[in-house]
Design a protein around this motif. Structure first.
Motif, PDB file in Angstrom:
ATOM      1  N   UNK A 110       0.822  -1.213   0.000  1.00 54.38           N
ATOM      2  CA  UNK A 110       0.000   0.000   0.000  1.00 54.38           C
ATOM      3  C   UNK A 110       0.857   1.265   0.000  1.00 54.38           C
ATOM      4  N   UNK A 111       2.058   1.176   0.553  1.00 50.21           N
ATOM      5  CA  UNK A 111       2.957   2.334   0.513  1.00 50.21           C
ATOM      6  C   UNK A 111       3.443   2.552  -0.917  1.00 50.21           C
ATOM      7  N   UNK A 112       3.805   1.500  -1.613  1.00 51.08           N
ATOM      8  CA  UNK A 112       4.249   1.614  -3.009  1.00 51.08           C
ATOM      9  C   UNK A 112       3.140   2.190  -3.889  1.00 51.08           C
ATOM     10  N   UNK A 113       1.887   1.814  -3.594  1.00 54.31           N
ATOM     11  CA  UNK A 113       0.748   2.345  -4.352  1.00 54.31           C
ATOM     12  C   UNK A 113       0.576   3.846  -4.156  1.00 54.31           C
ATOM     13  N   UNK A 114       1.172   4.401  -3.107  1.00 52.41           N
ATOM     14  CA  UNK A 114       1.050   5.830  -2.849  1.00 52.41           C
ATOM     15  C   UNK A 114      -0.243   6.218  -2.170  1.00 52.41           C
ATOM     16  N   UNK A 119       3.231   7.119   7.129  1.00 52.44           N
ATOM     17  CA  UNK A 119       3.122   5.731   7.555  1.00 52.44           C
ATOM     18  C   UNK A 119       3.870   5.586   8.874  1.00 52.44           C
ATOM     19  N   UNK A 120       3.156   5.121   9.900  1.00 53.60           N
ATOM     20  CA  UNK A 120       3.749   4.881  11.214  1.00 53.60           C
ATOM     21  C   UNK A 120       3.944   3.383  11.376  1.00 53.60           C
ATOM     22  N   UNK A 121       5.180   2.967  11.626  1.00 54.64           N
ATOM     23  CA  UNK A 121       5.516   1.560  11.797  1.00 54.64           C
ATOM     24  C   UNK A 121       5.895   1.357  13.263  1.00 54.64           C
ATOM     25  N   UNK A 122       4.903   1.009  14.064  1.00 51.30           N
ATOM     26  CA  UNK A 122       5.078   0.938  15.509  1.00 51.30           C
ATOM     27  C   UNK A 122       5.792  -0.339  15.937  1.00 51.30           C
ATOM     28  N   UNK A 123       6.797  -0.164  16.786  1.00 53.16           N
ATOM     29  CA  UNK A 123       7.608  -1.235  17.352  1.00 53.16           C
ATOM     30  C   UNK A 123       8.304  -2.080  16.277  1.00 53.16           C
TER      31      UNK A 123
END
Length: 178
Positions: A110-114, A119-123
């Motif tokens: 989903x990040x590549x799709x824009x 985007x928060x990547x917790x832990x």
């Protein structure tokens, strides 16, 4: 009295002379109780109309998973693994490993799709330190993401290679003053 500026249509089609690049931010501390600061930032940004994704890799227990994301407002999606417990050890059952990998693959796609600007990547540091997600994969993700995407990584003991590419590092410490 309220005034409003009108922008000519030709100005809307003009590109900025310098493209805005997303930042890599790291929030780290020796304990695991600082997520409130990061989620407050994510909520504030989403409230301004920016699409935000919050991914909690090691949290479980609420039967969420990819099929049941939580939507906070119009612009913040919140995902957790579909796990019966919170992960606090590198020893996982096969079904837990599969759920974590599905969440990681979904996040990358989903990040590549824009679709999201923040985007928060917790832990994520704990997932790397436990050997559940490789540091090399995270570095590749950070360097190949769309240029406009901001990423916030959280967790204790963030690997040095991640710190080296971070644009901002926030280290939270507890102080005990009488």
């Amino acid at each position: 009295m309220v005034s409003q500026l009108e922008t000519p249509i030709s100005d809307l089609n003009r590109q900025l002379p310098i493209p805005i690049e997303g930042l890599v931010q790291v929030f780290t501390c020796p304990h695991r109780s600082f997520f409130t600061n990061v989620i407050a930032q994510a909520l504030r940004i989403a409230g301004q109309g920016t699409p935000v994704l919050v991914v909690q890799f090691l949290k479980g227990g609420i039967r969420q998973g990819l099929e049941h994301p939580v939507r906070l407002g119009q612009h913040l999606d919140w995902l957790r693994c579909d796990l019966p417990r919170c992960i606090d050890t590198p020893q996982l059952e096969e079904v837990e490993t599969k759920a974590l990998m599905q969440l990681w693959q979904h996040t990358k796609s989903v990040v590549v799709e824009g679709k999201y600007t923040l985007v928060v990547l917790d832990e994520l540091s704990l997932a790397m330190n436990f050997g559940l997600i490789s540091e090399a994969e995270v570095l590749e993700f950070l360097t190949t993401r769309p240029a406009h995407v901001d990423v916030i990584l959280t967790g204790p003991d963030m690997p040095a290679a991640i710190l080296d590419i971070a644009d901002q590092i926030t280290e939270l410490r507890r102080t005990h003053r009488p």
